[in-house]
Write a protein that holds these residues in place. Structure first.
Motif, PDB file in Angstrom:
ATOM      1  N   LYS A 103      58.335  44.929  31.135  1.00 51.55           N
ATOM      2  CA  LYS A 103      58.981  46.164  31.574  1.00 51.55           C
ATOM      3  C   LYS A 103      58.550  47.393  30.774  1.00 51.55           C
ATOM      4  O   LYS A 103      58.852  48.515  31.150  1.00 51.55           O
ATOM      5  CB  LYS A 103      60.498  46.007  31.483  1.00 51.55           C
ATOM      6  N   LYS A 104      57.834  47.196  29.673  1.00 52.09           N
ATOM      7  CA  LYS A 104      57.451  48.310  28.803  1.00 52.09           C
ATOM      8  C   LYS A 104      56.123  48.961  29.200  1.00 52.09           C
ATOM      9  O   LYS A 104      55.715  49.941  28.605  1.00 52.09           O
ATOM     10  CB  LYS A 104      57.386  47.852  27.355  1.00 52.09           C
ATOM     11  N   PHE A 105      55.458  48.419  30.208  1.00 54.74           N
ATOM     12  CA  PHE A 105      54.171  48.962  30.605  1.00 54.74           C
ATOM     13  C   PHE A 105      54.319  49.932  31.764  1.00 54.74           C
ATOM     14  O   PHE A 105      55.161  49.762  32.635  1.00 54.74           O
ATOM     15  CB  PHE A 105      53.206  47.830  30.975  1.00 54.74           C
ATOM     16  N   ASP A 106      53.476  50.951  31.757  1.00 58.01           N
ATOM     17  CA  ASP A 106      53.493  51.936  32.837  1.00 58.01           C
ATOM     18  C   ASP A 106      53.213  51.251  34.174  1.00 58.01           C
ATOM     19  O   ASP A 106      53.843  51.524  35.174  1.00 58.01           O
ATOM     20  CB  ASP A 106      52.424  53.006  32.600  1.00 58.01           C
ATOM     21  N   ILE A 107      52.228  50.353  34.168  1.00 60.59           N
ATOM     22  CA  ILE A 107      51.865  49.587  35.361  1.00 60.59           C
ATOM     23  C   ILE A 107      51.776  48.133  34.920  1.00 60.59           C
ATOM     24  O   ILE A 107      50.819  47.742  34.266  1.00 60.59           O
ATOM     25  CB  ILE A 107      50.512  50.059  35.926  1.00 60.59           C
ATOM     26  N   ALA A 108      52.775  47.334  35.239  1.00 64.51           N
ATOM     27  CA  ALA A 108      52.806  45.935  34.793  1.00 64.51           C
ATOM     28  C   ALA A 108      52.043  45.021  35.742  1.00 64.51           C
ATOM     29  O   ALA A 108      51.759  43.884  35.414  1.00 64.51           O
ATOM     30  CB  ALA A 108      54.245  45.453  34.664  1.00 64.51           C
ATOM     31  N   GLU A 109      51.703  45.533  36.928  1.00 66.78           N
ATOM     32  CA  GLU A 109      50.947  44.752  37.896  1.00 66.78           C
ATOM     33  C   GLU A 109      49.768  45.588  38.349  1.00 66.78           C
ATOM     34  O   GLU A 109      49.918  46.755  38.678  1.00 66.78           O
ATOM     35  CB  GLU A 109      51.839  44.407  39.090  1.00 66.78           C
ATOM     36  N   GLU A 110      48.585  44.981  38.360  1.00 70.18           N
ATOM     37  CA  GLU A 110      47.370  45.705  38.747  1.00 70.18           C
ATOM     38  C   GLU A 110      46.648  44.944  39.842  1.00 70.18           C
ATOM     39  O   GLU A 110      46.689  43.714  39.902  1.00 70.18           O
ATOM     40  CB  GLU A 110      46.464  45.881  37.525  1.00 70.18           C
ATOM     41  N   TYR A 111      45.984  45.671  40.704  1.00 73.86           N
ATOM     42  CA  TYR A 111      45.320  45.126  41.884  1.00 73.86           C
ATOM     43  C   TYR A 111      43.832  45.438  41.777  1.00 73.86           C
ATOM     44  O   TYR A 111      43.453  46.591  41.540  1.00 73.86           O
ATOM     45  CB  TYR A 111      45.945  45.808  43.101  1.00 73.86           C
ATOM     46  N   PHE A 112      42.973  44.416  41.925  1.00 75.75           N
ATOM     47  CA  PHE A 112      41.528  44.597  41.792  1.00 75.75           C
ATOM     48  C   PHE A 112      40.814  44.142  43.059  1.00 75.75           C
ATOM     49  O   PHE A 112      41.066  43.051  43.557  1.00 75.75           O
ATOM     50  CB  PHE A 112      40.988  43.780  40.613  1.00 75.75           C
ATOM     51  N   VAL A 113      39.913  44.961  43.559  1.00 76.00           N
ATOM     52  CA  VAL A 113      39.075  44.607  44.693  1.00 76.00           C
ATOM     53  C   VAL A 113      37.806  43.970  44.134  1.00 76.00           C
ATOM     54  O   VAL A 113      37.174  44.528  43.233  1.00 76.00           O
ATOM     55  CB  VAL A 113      38.740  45.852  45.541  1.00 76.00           C
ATOM     56  N   LEU A 114      37.438  42.803  44.642  1.00 75.84           N
ATOM     57  CA  LEU A 114      36.333  42.029  44.063  1.00 75.84           C
ATOM     58  C   LEU A 114      35.159  41.833  45.021  1.00 75.84           C
ATOM     59  O   LEU A 114      34.372  40.912  44.854  1.00 75.84           O
ATOM     60  CB  LEU A 114      36.852  40.655  43.622  1.00 75.84           C
ATOM     61  N   GLU A 115      35.007  42.711  45.979  1.00 77.34           N
ATOM     62  CA  GLU A 115      33.990  42.479  47.008  1.00 77.34           C
ATOM     63  C   GLU A 115      32.565  42.407  46.468  1.00 77.34           C
ATOM     64  O   GLU A 115      31.711  41.779  47.067  1.00 77.34           O
ATOM     65  CB  GLU A 115      34.091  43.516  48.120  1.00 77.34           C
ATOM     66  N   ASN A 116      32.276  43.007  45.328  1.00 81.94           N
ATOM     67  CA  ASN A 116      30.926  42.958  44.754  1.00 81.94           C
ATOM     68  C   ASN A 116      30.842  42.090  43.501  1.00 81.94           C
ATOM     69  O   ASN A 116      29.853  42.132  42.781  1.00 81.94           O
ATOM     70  CB  ASN A 116      30.442  44.372  44.438  1.00 81.94           C
TER      71      ASN A 116
END
Length: 122
Positions: free
Chosen positions: A93-106
């Motif tokens: 809960k202490k992180f600005d963005i605790a979940e991150e989304y990555f596109v891996l097409e390359n």
């Protein structure tokens, strides 16, 4: 060195304005990796918490066999990947963005190029 080209390191990096995350340096956090086909939790060691432009960053490194095989399945599918700190919850809960989304097409193409360059080192 070319003999080390088969070794992969996973680096998970998060930032926070909360100075108390310094307390988790040297401890483990649970990070969830998921896409449409696969999902797994990995226990990662927080190896460093650094001050950088008034933010603290956490970097975790691992080379565990289970993580490597699970991660390769996910990365080779080239589906978008979600990375989330799930435990301890008070840390997540202490992180600005605790979940991150990555596109891996390359990803596959970039990995193959990196491996080729590594093997070409004299």
């Amino acid at each position: 060195m070319p003999e080390d080209c088969s070794i992969d390191h996973l680096i998970v990096h998060y930032t926070s304005y909360d100075n108390s995350i310094k307390d988790i340096e040297g401890k483990n956090v649970i990070v969830k990796f998921s896409n449409k086909q696969h999902s797994f939790d990995a226990e990662l060691l927080v190896v460093n918490v650094k001050n950088a432009t008034k933010r603290l960053s956490i970097v975790s490194l691992t080379t565990s066999d289970g993580l490597t095989s699970n991660m390769k399945k996910m990365l080779n599918s080239e589906e978008p990947l979600t990375v989330e700190i799930v435990s301890p919850l008070d840390i997540a809960k202490k992180f600005d963005i605790a979940e991150e989304y990555f596109v891996l097409e390359n990803y596959k193409k970039a990995y193959a190029l990196a491996n080729k360059q590594c093997l070409g080192v004299n």
